[in-house]
Design a protein around this motif. Structure first.
Motif, PDB file in Angstrom:
ATOM      1  N   ALA A  52     -52.971  16.159 -23.461  1.00  0.00           N
ATOM      2  CA  ALA A  52     -52.310  17.350 -24.007  1.00  0.00           C
ATOM      3  C   ALA A  52     -51.662  16.992 -25.339  1.00  0.00           C
ATOM      4  O   ALA A  52     -50.946  16.000 -25.440  1.00  0.00           O
ATOM      5  N   LEU A  53     -51.930  17.795 -26.343  1.00  0.00           N
ATOM      6  CA  LEU A  53     -51.385  17.585 -27.689  1.00  0.00           C
ATOM      7  C   LEU A  53     -50.457  18.751 -28.014  1.00  0.00           C
ATOM      8  O   LEU A  53     -50.911  19.890 -28.170  1.00  0.00           O
ATOM      9  N   ALA A  54     -49.163  18.480 -28.113  1.00  0.00           N
ATOM     10  CA  ALA A  54     -48.200  19.521 -28.464  1.00  0.00           C
ATOM     11  C   ALA A  54     -48.461  20.004 -29.888  1.00  0.00           C
ATOM     12  O   ALA A  54     -49.109  19.325 -30.691  1.00  0.00           O
ATOM     13  N   TYR A  55     -47.928  21.185 -30.211  1.00  0.00           N
ATOM     14  CA  TYR A  55     -48.143  21.701 -31.563  1.00  0.00           C
ATOM     15  C   TYR A  55     -47.555  20.751 -32.609  1.00  0.00           C
ATOM     16  O   TYR A  55     -48.150  20.532 -33.671  1.00  0.00           O
ATOM     17  N   GLY A  56     -46.407  20.148 -32.306  1.00  0.00           N
ATOM     18  CA  GLY A  56     -45.830  19.179 -33.237  1.00  0.00           C
ATOM     19  C   GLY A  56     -46.727  17.968 -33.424  1.00  0.00           C
ATOM     20  O   GLY A  56     -46.769  17.376 -34.508  1.00  0.00           O
ATOM     21  N   THR A  57     -47.469  17.589 -32.383  1.00  0.00           N
ATOM     22  CA  THR A  57     -48.412  16.479 -32.498  1.00  0.00           C
ATOM     23  C   THR A  57     -49.561  16.847 -33.418  1.00  0.00           C
ATOM     24  O   THR A  57     -50.044  16.014 -34.194  1.00  0.00           O
ATOM     25  N   GLY A  63     -50.951  15.210 -40.719  1.00  0.00           N
ATOM     26  CA  GLY A  63     -50.323  14.400 -41.751  1.00  0.00           C
ATOM     27  C   GLY A  63     -50.947  13.032 -41.912  1.00  0.00           C
ATOM     28  O   GLY A  63     -50.948  12.472 -43.007  1.00  0.00           O
ATOM     29  N   ILE A  64     -51.476  12.471 -40.813  1.00  0.00           N
ATOM     30  CA  ILE A  64     -52.082  11.141 -40.925  1.00  0.00           C
ATOM     31  C   ILE A  64     -53.589  11.223 -41.192  1.00  0.00           C
ATOM     32  O   ILE A  64     -54.273  10.195 -41.226  1.00  0.00           O
ATOM     33  N   GLY A  65     -54.094  12.452 -41.356  1.00  0.00           N
ATOM     34  CA  GLY A  65     -55.456  12.614 -41.846  1.00  0.00           C
ATOM     35  C   GLY A  65     -56.564  12.643 -40.821  1.00  0.00           C
ATOM     36  O   GLY A  65     -57.727  12.439 -41.189  1.00  0.00           O
ATOM     37  N   VAL A  66     -56.248  12.937 -39.538  1.00  0.00           N
ATOM     38  CA  VAL A  66     -57.315  12.930 -38.536  1.00  0.00           C
ATOM     39  C   VAL A  66     -57.519  14.286 -37.857  1.00  0.00           C
ATOM     40  O   VAL A  66     -58.483  14.456 -37.107  1.00  0.00           O
ATOM     41  N   TRP A  67     -56.639  15.239 -38.105  1.00  0.00           N
ATOM     42  CA  TRP A  67     -56.744  16.497 -37.367  1.00  0.00           C
ATOM     43  C   TRP A  67     -58.048  17.235 -37.654  1.00  0.00           C
ATOM     44  O   TRP A  67     -58.693  17.761 -36.730  1.00  0.00           O
ATOM     45  N   ASP A  68     -58.471  17.291 -38.880  1.00  0.00           N
ATOM     46  CA  ASP A  68     -59.692  18.032 -39.208  1.00  0.00           C
ATOM     47  C   ASP A  68     -60.905  17.456 -38.487  1.00  0.00           C
ATOM     48  O   ASP A  68     -61.796  18.200 -38.054  1.00  0.00           O
ATOM     49  N   LEU A 305     -44.678  12.113 -26.923  1.00  0.00           N
ATOM     50  CA  LEU A 305     -43.432  11.375 -27.135  1.00  0.00           C
ATOM     51  C   LEU A 305     -43.683  10.133 -27.981  1.00  0.00           C
ATOM     52  O   LEU A 305     -42.906   9.802 -28.872  1.00  0.00           O
ATOM     53  N   GLY A 306     -44.788   9.442 -27.715  1.00  0.00           N
ATOM     54  CA  GLY A 306     -45.114   8.234 -28.471  1.00  0.00           C
ATOM     55  C   GLY A 306     -45.432   8.502 -29.927  1.00  0.00           C
ATOM     56  O   GLY A 306     -45.001   7.751 -30.813  1.00  0.00           O
ATOM     57  N   ILE A 307     -46.168   9.577 -30.200  1.00  0.00           N
ATOM     58  CA  ILE A 307     -46.530   9.826 -31.600  1.00  0.00           C
ATOM     59  C   ILE A 307     -45.324  10.350 -32.381  1.00  0.00           C
ATOM     60  O   ILE A 307     -45.260  10.206 -33.607  1.00  0.00           O
ATOM     61  N   ARG A 308     -44.329  10.898 -31.690  1.00  0.00           N
ATOM     62  CA  ARG A 308     -43.094  11.257 -32.386  1.00  0.00           C
ATOM     63  C   ARG A 308     -42.311  10.002 -32.761  1.00  0.00           C
ATOM     64  O   ARG A 308     -41.612   9.986 -33.788  1.00  0.00           O
ATOM     65  N   ASP A 309     -42.413   8.938 -31.949  1.00  0.00           N
ATOM     66  CA  ASP A 309     -41.880   7.635 -32.372  1.00  0.00           C
ATOM     67  C   ASP A 309     -42.519   7.218 -33.686  1.00  0.00           C
ATOM     68  O   ASP A 309     -41.855   6.737 -34.614  1.00  0.00           O
ATOM     69  N   VAL A 310     -43.837   7.371 -33.754  1.00  0.00           N
ATOM     70  CA  VAL A 310     -44.599   6.990 -34.948  1.00  0.00           C
ATOM     71  C   VAL A 310     -44.097   7.749 -36.164  1.00  0.00           C
ATOM     72  O   VAL A 310     -43.868   7.166 -37.235  1.00  0.00           O
ATOM     73  N   ALA A 311     -43.931   9.071 -36.016  1.00  0.00           N
ATOM     74  CA  ALA A 311     -43.544   9.901 -37.160  1.00  0.00           C
ATOM     75  C   ALA A 311     -42.185   9.481 -37.717  1.00  0.00           C
ATOM     76  O   ALA A 311     -41.989   9.412 -38.938  1.00  0.00           O
ATOM     77  N   VAL A 312     -41.235   9.187 -36.823  1.00  0.00           N
ATOM     78  CA  VAL A 312     -39.898   8.790 -37.269  1.00  0.00           C
ATOM     79  C   VAL A 312     -39.928   7.400 -37.892  1.00  0.00           C
ATOM     80  O   VAL A 312     -39.369   7.175 -38.985  1.00  0.00           O
ATOM     81  N   PHE A 390     -40.735  20.904 -25.701  1.00  0.00           N
ATOM     82  CA  PHE A 390     -41.994  20.329 -25.264  1.00  0.00           C
ATOM     83  C   PHE A 390     -43.074  20.410 -26.350  1.00  0.00           C
ATOM     84  O   PHE A 390     -44.048  19.660 -26.317  1.00  0.00           O
ATOM     85  N   MET A 391     -42.895  21.300 -27.314  1.00  0.00           N
ATOM     86  CA  MET A 391     -43.831  21.368 -28.443  1.00  0.00           C
ATOM     87  C   MET A 391     -43.484  20.353 -29.532  1.00  0.00           C
ATOM     88  O   MET A 391     -44.212  20.214 -30.503  1.00  0.00           O
ATOM     89  N   GLY A 392     -42.357  19.655 -29.375  1.00  0.00           N
ATOM     90  CA  GLY A 392     -41.960  18.667 -30.366  1.00  0.00           C
ATOM     91  C   GLY A 392     -41.411  19.276 -31.634  1.00  0.00           C
ATOM     92  O   GLY A 392     -41.533  18.690 -32.719  1.00  0.00           O
ATOM     93  N   LEU A 393     -40.764  20.446 -31.516  1.00  0.00           N
ATOM     94  CA  LEU A 393     -40.291  21.162 -32.700  1.00  0.00           C
ATOM     95  C   LEU A 393     -38.776  21.333 -32.717  1.00  0.00           C
ATOM     96  O   LEU A 393     -38.246  22.057 -33.564  1.00  0.00           O
ATOM     97  N   ASN A 394     -38.062  20.661 -31.813  1.00  0.00           N
ATOM     98  CA  ASN A 394     -36.601  20.741 -31.786  1.00  0.00           C
ATOM     99  C   ASN A 394     -35.979  19.566 -32.535  1.00  0.00           C
ATOM    100  O   ASN A 394     -36.580  18.504 -32.674  1.00  0.00           O
ATOM    101  N   GLY A 395     -34.749  19.762 -32.991  1.00  0.00           N
ATOM    102  CA  GLY A 395     -33.980  18.660 -33.560  1.00  0.00           C
ATOM    103  C   GLY A 395     -34.329  18.348 -35.005  1.00  0.00           C
ATOM    104  O   GLY A 395     -34.988  19.117 -35.717  1.00  0.00           O
ATOM    105  N   ASN A 396     -33.869  17.182 -35.440  1.00  0.00           N
ATOM    106  CA  ASN A 396     -34.087  16.709 -36.810  1.00  0.00           C
ATOM    107  C   ASN A 396     -35.487  16.124 -36.908  1.00  0.00           C
ATOM    108  O   ASN A 396     -35.756  15.036 -36.398  1.00  0.00           O
ATOM    109  N   LEU A 397     -36.398  16.841 -37.559  1.00  0.00           N
ATOM    110  CA  LEU A 397     -37.804  16.448 -37.568  1.00  0.00           C
ATOM    111  C   LEU A 397     -38.138  15.609 -38.801  1.00  0.00           C
ATOM    112  O   LEU A 397     -37.742  15.946 -39.923  1.00  0.00           O
TER     113      LEU A 397
END
Length: 407
Positions: A52-57, A63-68, A305-312, A390-397
């Motif tokens: 499952a990939l949240a919208y924030g993911t 941003g890292i160039g793989v979504w397309d 949760l892990g890829i949000r670690d990456v983003a920060v 759960f979408m990864g869109l809360n808090g200081n992004l």
């Protein structure tokens, strides 16, 4: 062979590869050490389970160039239906309520791995050591010295920062003696991809059954990815069933919302536990992904949760490098740990609480949880807050989570 880097990432799974891609071209020399060969079918991060990939993911992957490249293999989740099988409680989520094309997406680990690993070693300033095993490492005042075994030979690398992305049994974490809070649920996730009897319409289901929570996630090619949480003592019996018997058991547990299931793919199992490292940083070392935390798959938050670690972490490392600061300093690393703490704790508390609530057979608890689901469905502001978490869109992004480039 280059041996001196700005940072060394131990683990080239989904989280480690994402960090390497995020930092590529940002002025940092990155080494990735991966134990499995890239063409191995045994790499546990890149199997055929539904992720499952949240919208924030999705924003971070863009941003890292793989979504397309991933998008053709990522099925959108436009609606979510949560219910307690055979009881009155339910909650529904709709992408239109948030002004988004989807609440999230679903892709297989294999598809995600393909886009993350393709051309990884050819990216600017990324150096791949694969297959290679971490033998030992030593933290010094100004750098980290890492010893590898590759092709039967010993190699030594140095860097200003060591990033542990080497999973729940992290050698880096264990070598440092970082303690963990860990407990098993006495449950196992049984994974399979199913062909339903009706055409998928972008609906993801979370059904709480007497045998355990059952998630159905829409996949490409008209399939659904099933994650069925079973008590440990039931796993061998269910795994031993014929395909016909297995589909009958799934049908009995899930019901007929997807028609009559036609076909089941390969089944696999993963024991479930909650794991939280008590420290996420040490001098010149940072933990990310499952090396830092592992949660129950009840809401599909693990990779998110892990890829949000990456983003920060990527956000902070790029800024530190631009300012000429030491990327392995405790000032930088403590900022990373502080920034991630609230999100990690919130997800751990919510997933753990849901597991305990929905596996409790007592009638008062069952009535309370069904009333709670109805109340959530009728309280848009509360539902929006929970959904955005759960979408990864809360808090200081960080920038990647907001769809902004690092440079």
């Amino acid at each position: 062979m280059k041996t001196d880097f700005d940072l060394i990432i131990i683990g080239g799974g989904m989280v480690g590869a994402s960090l390497a891609r995020a930092l590529s071209g940002c002025g940092l020399e990155v080494a990735v050490v991966e134990a499995w060969s890239l063409d191995s079918q045994e790499q546990p991060s890149y199997d055929d389970r539904a992720i499952a990939l949240a919208y924030g993911t999705r924003q971070i992957l863009q941003g890292i160039g793989v979504w397309d490249a991933l998008r053709p293999d990522a099925e959108p989740i436009r609606h979510i239906h949560v219910s307690d099988r055979g009881h009155f409680g339910f909650t529904r989520l709709d992408h239109k309520d948030y002004g988004l094309e989807a609440l999230g997406y679903v892709a297989t680990g294999h598809a995600l791995g393909s886009v993350l690993l393709k051309g990884l070693s050819e990216l600017p300033s990324v150096h791949l050591f694969c297959p290679a095993q971490l033998s030992a490492f030593e933290v010094e005042e100004d750098n980290v010295s890492v010893k590898l075994s590759m092709d039967g030979e010993a190699h030594q690398l140095t860097a200003r920062l060591l990033v542990a992305a080497d999973g729940t049994r992290s050698m880096v974490r264990e070598t440092l003696g970082i303690e963990v809070r860990e407990w098993g649920y006495g449950q196992t996730a049984l994974i399979s991809n199913l062909t339903p009897g009706i055409e998928p319409s972008g609906v993801a289901y979370e059904r709480f059954t007497d045998a355990g929570p059952m998630a159905m996630l829409p996949l490409t090619e008209g399939r659904y990815g099933m994650v069925w949480t079973l008590a440990d003592e039931d796993v061998d019996r269910v795994m031993a069933l014929s395909d016909e018997e297995f589909l009958s058991q799934v049908q009995q547990g899930f019901g007929s919302r997807l028609g009559i299931f036609q076909k089941a793919g390969r089944r696999s199992c993963y024991p479930l536990k909650l794991l939280q490292a008590k420290e996420h940083v040490r001098p010149r070392v940072a933990l990310i992904g499952n090396a830092a935390h592992a949660v129950h798959p009840i809401t599909g938050q693990g990779f998110n949760l892990g890829i949000r670690d990456v983003a920060v972490l990527a956000d902070l490392l790029v800024d530190a490098a631009k300012e000429g600061a030491d990327i392995g300093s405790m000032q930088v690393l403590e900022t990373y740990a502080d920034w991630r703490r609230r999100d990690q704790q919130a997800v751990a508390l919510m997933t753990d609480g849901l597991v305990r609530m929905f596996t409790n057979p007592l009638l008062p608890v069952r009535v309370a949880r069904n009333l709670g689901m109805l109340a959530l469905d009728l309280a848009p502001s509360v539902k929006q807050m929970v959904t955005r978490q759960f979408m990864g869109l809360n808090g200081n992004l960080p920038r990647l989570s907001r769809g902004l480039p690092l440079e």
